[in-house]
Design an enzyme around this catalytic site. Structure first.
Site, short mmCIF file in Angstrom:
data_model
loop_
_atom_site.label_atom_id
_atom_site.label_comp_id
_atom_site.label_asym_id
_atom_site.label_seq_id
_atom_site.Cartn_x
_atom_site.Cartn_y
_atom_site.Cartn_z
N SER A 132 17.36 4.95 48.51
CA SER A 132 17.42 5.35 47.11
C SER A 132 18.35 6.53 46.94
O SER A 132 18.50 7.36 47.85
CB SER A 132 16.00 5.74 46.67
OG SER A 132 16.03 6.37 45.41
N TYR A 156 7.69 10.54 47.98
CA TYR A 156 8.35 9.23 47.93
C TYR A 156 9.75 9.32 48.52
O TYR A 156 10.13 8.53 49.40
CB TYR A 156 8.41 8.70 46.49
CG TYR A 156 9.38 7.55 46.35
CD1 TYR A 156 9.06 6.29 46.86
CD2 TYR A 156 10.64 7.73 45.78
CE1 TYR A 156 9.98 5.24 46.77
CE2 TYR A 156 11.54 6.70 45.68
CZ TYR A 156 11.21 5.45 46.18
OH TYR A 156 12.12 4.43 46.11
N LYS A 160 11.78 7.69 52.12
CA LYS A 160 13.09 7.02 52.23
C LYS A 160 13.97 7.75 53.24
O LYS A 160 14.63 7.13 54.08
CB LYS A 160 13.77 6.97 50.86
CG LYS A 160 13.06 6.10 49.84
CD LYS A 160 13.01 4.64 50.28
CE LYS A 160 12.25 3.76 49.33
NZ LYS A 160 11.97 2.42 49.87
P1 NAD Z 1 8.34 -3.34 43.43
O1 NAD Z 1 7.09 -2.54 43.50
O2 NAD Z 1 8.54 -4.25 42.28
O3 NAD Z 1 8.51 -4.20 44.77
C1 NAD Z 1 7.99 -3.78 46.01
C2 NAD Z 1 7.14 -4.91 46.56
O4 NAD Z 1 6.62 -4.52 47.84
C3 NAD Z 1 5.95 -5.25 45.67
O5 NAD Z 1 5.94 -6.64 45.40
C4 NAD Z 1 4.74 -4.82 46.49
O6 NAD Z 1 3.62 -5.65 46.26
C5 NAD Z 1 5.27 -4.94 47.90
N1 NAD Z 1 4.61 -4.07 48.88
C6 NAD Z 1 4.34 -2.74 48.80
N2 NAD Z 1 3.73 -2.31 49.91
C7 NAD Z 1 3.62 -3.37 50.73
C8 NAD Z 1 3.07 -3.57 52.03
N3 NAD Z 1 2.50 -2.57 52.70
N4 NAD Z 1 3.11 -4.81 52.57
C9 NAD Z 1 3.68 -5.83 51.91
N5 NAD Z 1 4.19 -5.72 50.67
C10 NAD Z 1 4.18 -4.50 50.09
O7 NAD Z 1 9.58 -2.33 43.56
P2 NAD Z 1 11.13 -2.58 43.39
O8 NAD Z 1 11.58 -1.82 42.22
O9 NAD Z 1 11.45 -4.00 43.52
O10 NAD Z 1 11.65 -1.79 44.68
C11 NAD Z 1 11.91 -2.43 45.90
C12 NAD Z 1 12.33 -1.39 46.93
O11 NAD Z 1 13.45 -0.68 46.46
C13 NAD Z 1 11.25 -0.34 47.21
O12 NAD Z 1 11.29 -0.01 48.58
C14 NAD Z 1 11.70 0.83 46.38
O13 NAD Z 1 11.23 2.05 46.90
C15 NAD Z 1 13.20 0.72 46.46
N6 NAD Z 1 13.91 1.34 45.35
C16 NAD Z 1 13.60 0.99 44.06
C17 NAD Z 1 14.25 1.59 42.99
C18 NAD Z 1 13.88 1.28 41.58
O14 NAD Z 1 14.21 2.07 40.70
N7 NAD Z 1 13.24 0.16 41.27
C19 NAD Z 1 15.27 2.51 43.25
C20 NAD Z 1 15.59 2.84 44.58
C21 NAD Z 1 14.89 2.24 45.62
C1 WQD Z 2 15.89 8.01 34.16
C2 WQD Z 2 16.20 9.12 33.17
C3 WQD Z 2 14.45 10.75 32.99
C4 WQD Z 2 11.45 8.04 31.37
C5 WQD Z 2 13.54 7.07 39.60
C6 WQD Z 2 13.22 7.58 40.97
C7 WQD Z 2 14.28 7.13 41.94
C8 WQD Z 2 14.44 5.62 41.86
C9 WQD Z 2 14.77 5.21 40.48
C10 WQD Z 2 12.83 4.43 43.16
C11 WQD Z 2 15.79 10.50 33.68
C12 WQD Z 2 14.63 9.99 31.70
C13 WQD Z 2 12.62 8.58 31.87
C14 WQD Z 2 11.02 8.44 30.09
C15 WQD Z 2 12.97 9.85 29.90
N1 WQD Z 2 13.19 4.96 42.12
N2 WQD Z 2 13.38 9.46 31.15
N3 WQD Z 2 11.80 9.32 29.39
O1 WQD Z 2 13.95 9.38 37.61
O2 WQD Z 2 16.37 8.63 37.64
O3 WQD Z 2 14.78 7.64 39.20
O4 WQD Z 2 13.72 5.66 39.61
O5 WQD Z 2 13.37 4.52 44.23
O6 WQD Z 2 13.88 7.52 43.21
O7 WQD Z 2 13.17 9.00 40.95
O8 WQD Z 2 14.59 7.05 36.82
O9 WQD Z 2 14.04 5.66 34.88
O10 WQD Z 2 12.39 7.42 35.64
O11 WQD Z 2 14.53 8.12 34.58
O12 WQD Z 2 13.63 10.64 29.23
O13 WQD Z 2 9.99 8.03 29.60
O14 WQD Z 2 15.44 8.89 31.99
O15 WQD Z 2 14.21 12.10 32.75
O16 WQD Z 2 16.73 11.42 33.22
P1 WQD Z 2 14.93 8.32 37.79
P2 WQD Z 2 13.80 6.99 35.47
#
Ligand code: NAD
Ligand code: WQD
Length: 354
Positions: A132, A156, A160
Site C-alpha cells: 500500500s 495496518y 504492510k
Molecule cells: P477486501 O477486504 O475486500 O479483500 C480482502 C479479502 O481477504 C476479503 O475477502 C477477506 O475475507 C479476505 N481475508 C482476510 N483475512 C483473511 C484470512 N486470514 N484468510 C483468508 N482470507 C482472508 O480488501 P481489498 O480492498 O480487496 O484489499 C485487498 C488487499 O489489498 C488487502 O491486503 C489490502 O490491505 C490491500 N490494499 C487495499 C487498498 C484499498 O484501498 N482497498 C489499498 C492498498 C492495499
Molecule cells: C481519501 C481522502 C480523507 C472519507 C486508505 C488507507 C490506505 C489504503 C487506501 C488500504 C482522504 C478523505 C475520506 C470521508 C473524507 N487502504 N475522506 N471523508 O485514507 O487515502 O487511504 O485507503 O490499504 O492505506 O489509509 O483513503 O478513501 O479513506 O480517504 O474527506 O468520509 O478522502 O481524509 O484525504 P486514504 P480514504
C-alpha cells in the site's frame, strides 16, 4: 521452465472474493489463466464468486479457507499445480487496526508467514503481494518514487511494511524466490458490467464508497476531513486508480515474476492527484446532481498528498493506468444503483463442497 497462462499451472489468489481480488480474478480468467481462490469470507461474500463466474463465463475453483490454517492451505496446494500466488488476503481498516492491533498483526503477518511456509513446502516461490502507498507515511517527495523512505503511522500500515521486509529477506536468503511488492494508491470504481464492485459492511471508511452511499440516500452527507491542507482547495490529495487498471497491474507483475527478478517494488497509481473536493465534483457529475458535504476537522493520521510516480511500473511492467476518473465515477455509480445493498440478500455461503 517458464509458466504461462497456457501451461496448465494454476495461480492461487488469496482474498479473491474481496474487492480488488474479485476484479483481478476476472481479468486472470479473461486471459485464460487457471485460477484457484482461497478466502475465509470474513470481509466478503461468496456472491462475489458467483458474479465472477457470471462475468467470465467460467467456473471458479474456490476454498473457504483461512490463510492462518496451514493444513487447509496444504490441501489446496496438493490438489492444484500452483506456480504463483497473488496474495490479497488481509485486514485493511486503518482505524480498526489502532483498536485491535494484535488481530491485525496476527491475521496479516502470521497469516502471510503461514502461507509462505506452505508455498515453500510445495516449492512455489513466486508471490505478488498487496502492499500500500501507506508504507510511504508522509512522503517528502511528490510524486512518490519507490526509492522514497518508508515508515508508517498505524498498525495496518506496519503490517504492510513488515511483510515487505519479510519478503525482501526471504528473496535475499533464498535466490529462487521472486516477490512483487505492489504499492497500491487509492483504488476506486467498479466492474463495467455493473454487477461487481466494492461491498463495504457498515459505515464505509473510504471516500468513494461513502460518497456513493450519500448519493443513494443511505448517508446524509459527506464529512470532508480537513480543508486546511496546503493544496489548491485545502483538501487532501490522493491518486485514485480504477480497480480494473489496478487488477491488470497484477497480471503484469505475474509476467514480471517469470523473468526471476528477485524482490521488486512497484507503485500502482496513475501519477495524477485529486483533492477530496475534486472527487466530490467528479462523482456529483456522474450522479447528475450536487452531493451534500460539510467541512470537518482533519482525520487523525491523514497526510496531505499521496500521488504516485508510476514510471517504474510503466517501464518495467509495461503497464499503465488508462481508465479516466469519469469512468471510475460512472462505474461506481452504476454498481451502487444496481446493487444498493451490495451483496446483502444474496447467499453469502459457498456450496457445501467448498
Ligand atoms: P477486501 O477486504 O475486500 O479483500 C480482502 C479479502 O481477504 C476479503 O475477502 C477477506 O475475507 C479476505 N481475508 C482476510 N483475512 C483473511 C484470512 N486470514 N484468510 C483468508 N482470507 C482472508 O480488501 P481489498 O480492498 O480487496 O484489499 C485487498 C488487499 O489489498 C488487502 O491486503 C489490502 O490491505 C490491500 N490494499 C487495499 C487498498 C484499498 O484501498 N482497498 C489499498 C492498498 C492495499
Ligand atoms: C481519501 C481522502 C480523507 C472519507 C486508505 C488507507 C490506505 C489504503 C487506501 C488500504 C482522504 C478523505 C475520506 C470521508 C473524507 N487502504 N475522506 N471523508 O485514507 O487515502 O487511504 O485507503 O490499504 O492505506 O489509509 O483513503 O478513501 O479513506 O480517504 O474527506 O468520509 O478522502 O481524509 O484525504 P486514504 P480514504
Amino acid at each position: 521452465a517458464m509458466a504461462t497462462n497456457s501451461s496448465g499451472k494454476f495461480v492461487l489468489v488469496t482474498g479473491g472474493a474481496g474487492y480488488i481480488g474479485s476484479h483481478t480474478v476476472v481479468e486472470l480468467l479473461n486471459k485464460d489463466y487457471n485460477v484457484v481462490v482461497v478466502d475465509n469470507l470474513y470481509n466478503s461474500s461468496y456472491e462475489a464468486i458467483r458474479r465472477i463466474e457470471k462475468i467470465s463465463g467460467k467456473k471458479v475453483h474456490f476454498f473457504q479457507c483461512d490463510i492462518l490454517d496451514g493444513p487447509g492451505l496444504r490441501k489446496v496446494f496438493s490438489q492444484f499445480d500452483i506456480y504463483s500466488v497473488i496474495h490479497f488476503a488481509g485486514l485493511k481498516a486503518v482505524g480498526e487496526s489502532t483498536q485491535i492491533p494484535l488481530d491485525y498483526y496476527h491475521n496479516n503477518i502470521t497469516g502471510t508467514i503461514t502461507l509462505l511456509q506452505v508455498m515453500k513446502e510445495f516449492n512455489v516461490k513466486n508471490i505478488v503481494f498487496s502492499s500500500s502507498a501507506t508504507v510511504y507515511g508522509d512522503p517528502p517527495i511528490i510524486p512518490i518514487p519507490e526509492t522514497c523512505p518508508t515508515g508508517s503511522t498505524n498498525p495496518y500500515g506496519r503490517t504492510k511494511l513488515f511483510i515487505e521486509h519479510i519478503l525482501r529477506d526471504l528473496c535475499v536468503a533464498e535466490k529462487d524466490w521472486n516477490a512483487a511488492l505492489l504499492r497500491y494508491f487509492n483504488p476506486a470504481g467498479a466492474h463495467p458490467s455493473g454487477i461487481m464492485g466494492e461491498n463495504p459492511t457498515g459505515i464505509p471508511n473510504n471516500l468513494m464508497p461513502y460518497l456513493a452511499q450519500v448519493a443513494i440516500g443511505k448517508r446524509e452527507e459527506l464529512s470532508v476531513f480537513g480543508n486546511d491542507y496546503k493544496t489548491k482547495d485545502g483538501t487532501a490529495i490522493r491518486d485514485y486508480i480504477h480497480v480494473v487498471d489496478l487488477s491488470l497491474g497484477h497480471l503484469a507483475a505475474l509476467e514480471k515474476l517469470n523473468t526471476k527478478p528477485g524482490c521488486v517494488e512497484y507503485n500502482l497509481g496513475t501519477g495524477h492527484g485529486s483533492t477530496v473536493l475534486e472527487m466530490v465534483a467528479a462523482f456529483s457529475k456522474a450522479v447528475g446532481r450536487d452531493l451534500p458535504y460539510k467541512i470537518c476537522p482533519r482525520r487523525a493520521g491523514d497526510v496531505t498528498n499521496l500521488t504516485a510516480d508510476p514510471r517504474k511500473a510503466n517501464t518495467e511492467l509495461n503497464w499503465k493506468a488508462e481508465i479516466s476518473l469519469e469512468e471510475m465515477c460512472q462505474s461506481l455509480w452504476t454498481w451502487q444503483t444496481n446493487n444498493p445493498e451490495g451483496f446483502e440478500g444474496c447467499d453469502p455461503n459457498p456450496p457445501a463442497e467448498c
